[in-house]
Design a protein around this motif. Structure first.
Motif, PDB file in Angstrom:
ATOM      1  N   GLN A   1       0.687  26.623   6.079  1.00 57.08           N
ATOM      2  CA  GLN A   1       1.682  25.568   5.189  1.00 57.08           C
ATOM      3  C   GLN A   1       1.660  26.213   4.047  1.00 57.08           C
TER       4      GLN A   1
ATOM      5  N   HIS B   1      -2.703  17.866   1.189  1.00 62.67           N
ATOM      6  CA  HIS B   1      -1.620  17.720   0.468  1.00 62.67           C
ATOM      7  C   HIS B   1      -1.066  18.657  -0.449  1.00 62.67           C
ATOM      8  N   VAL B   2      -2.162  19.633  -0.937  1.00 60.70           N
ATOM      9  CA  VAL B   2      -2.027  20.392  -1.938  1.00 60.70           C
ATOM     10  C   VAL B   2      -1.238  21.438  -1.597  1.00 60.70           C
ATOM     11  N   PRO B   3      -0.063  21.727  -2.485  1.00 57.91           N
ATOM     12  CA  PRO B   3       0.733  23.104  -2.263  1.00 57.91           C
ATOM     13  C   PRO B   3      -0.026  24.476  -2.265  1.00 57.91           C
ATOM     14  N   ARG B   4       0.198  25.276  -1.434  1.00 57.57           N
ATOM     15  CA  ARG B   4      -0.619  26.464  -1.397  1.00 57.57           C
ATOM     16  C   ARG B   4       0.344  27.640  -1.573  1.00 57.57           C
ATOM     17  N   VAL B   5      -0.165  28.748  -2.151  1.00 58.70           N
ATOM     18  CA  VAL B   5       0.496  30.001  -2.574  1.00 58.70           C
ATOM     19  C   VAL B   5       0.018  31.348  -2.344  1.00 58.70           C
TER      20      VAL B   5
ATOM     21  N   THR C   1       3.577  26.686   0.554  1.00 61.53           N
ATOM     22  CA  THR C   1       4.708  26.404  -0.377  1.00 61.53           C
ATOM     23  C   THR C   1       5.660  27.405  -0.724  1.00 61.53           C
ATOM     24  N   ARG C   2       4.774  28.746  -1.081  1.00 66.92           N
ATOM     25  CA  ARG C   2       5.515  29.927  -1.651  1.00 66.92           C
ATOM     26  C   ARG C   2       4.825  31.092  -1.620  1.00 66.92           C
TER      27      ARG C   2
ATOM     28  N   SER D   1      -4.400  20.609  -7.693  1.00 69.24           N
ATOM     29  CA  SER D   1      -3.083  20.660  -7.949  1.00 69.24           C
ATOM     30  C   SER D   1      -2.395  21.423  -7.156  1.00 69.24           C
ATOM     31  N   LEU D   2      -2.602  22.492  -6.989  1.00 70.41           N
ATOM     32  CA  LEU D   2      -2.422  23.977  -6.512  1.00 70.41           C
ATOM     33  C   LEU D   2      -3.299  24.849  -5.954  1.00 70.41           C
TER      34      LEU D   2
ATOM     35  N   THR E   1       7.242  16.889  -7.787  1.00 74.23           N
ATOM     36  CA  THR E   1       6.633  15.628  -6.789  1.00 74.23           C
ATOM     37  C   THR E   1       7.355  14.716  -7.789  1.00 74.23           C
TER      38      THR E   1
ATOM     39  N   ILE F   1       6.582  24.047  -8.818  1.00 75.33           N
ATOM     40  CA  ILE F   1       5.398  23.453  -7.747  1.00 75.33           C
ATOM     41  C   ILE F   1       4.944  22.273  -8.143  1.00 75.33           C
TER      42      ILE F   1
END
Length: 177
Positions: free
Chosen positions: A98, A75-79, A100-101, A49-50, A123, A119
């Motif tokens: 890409q 499609h997974v958020p990346r930090v 996300t944060r 999921s992250l 969705t 995050i």
């Protein structure tokens, strides 16, 4: 993902204290890695999921790790979590991996937890588990498409009906008994 075990332990403690009620009733499942290659192998096997990574690591940078993860987890958020805050490097990381944060070290636990909750629930109010279910479905669709190209596409005729295009050799004059 961090090359320092003590940093991973601190992250785990902070993230594990997020109440399930803030994530739609779902407990947060956390996997930690010190080796980027092992983490990438896991990304190919399991939908996440992250994804979170340190910026500077000896074997592979966090940006490289997260950029490579796009292939298996598009499609997974990346930090990125890092004490290294060079503006140009951050911009490059945002574009290449890409992101996300970007979270600076040392982080404030409350801010870190808030960022993760935001995050995971950004969705359209879906919980982390529904996001993971969708990621799992996308992962399976990608696997099927690699195995049999075109299998996940629906071909339509001009009238809107579905074109099955079965490539069957049928002899319509054959006597059926």
């Amino acid at each position: 993902m961090d090359d320092e075990t003590n940093v991973l332990n601190a992250l785990r403690r902070a993230l594990a204290s997020i109440p399930a009620s803030r994530l739609g009733g779902e407990e947060l499942l956390i996997e930690m890695f010190t080796d980027p290659r092992t983490a990438l192998e896991r990304c190919e096997a399991v939908p996440f999921s992250l994804l979170m990574s340190d910026f500077r690591m000896p074997e592979m940078s966090g940006v490289e790790f997260l950029a490579r993860s796009i292939a298996s987890q598009p499609h997974v958020p990346r930090v990125i979590v890092s004490g290294f805050a060079d503006r140009d490097a951050i911009i490059a990381a945002i574009n290449e991996a890409q992101l996300t944060r970007f979270i600076e070290k040392p982080w404030n636990d409350a801010e870190l937890k808030s960022a993760v909750v935001t995050i995971l629930t950004a969705t359209d109010g879906r919980s982390a588990s529904s996001f993971a279910s969708e990621a799992s479905a996308r992962h399976e669709m990608d696997r099927l498409e690699l195995e049999d190209p075109g299998i996940t596409e629906v071909k339509r005729n001009p009238d809107g009906s579905i074109n099955l295009d079965l490539d069957l050799d049928l002899d319509l004059d054959q006597d059926l008994d």
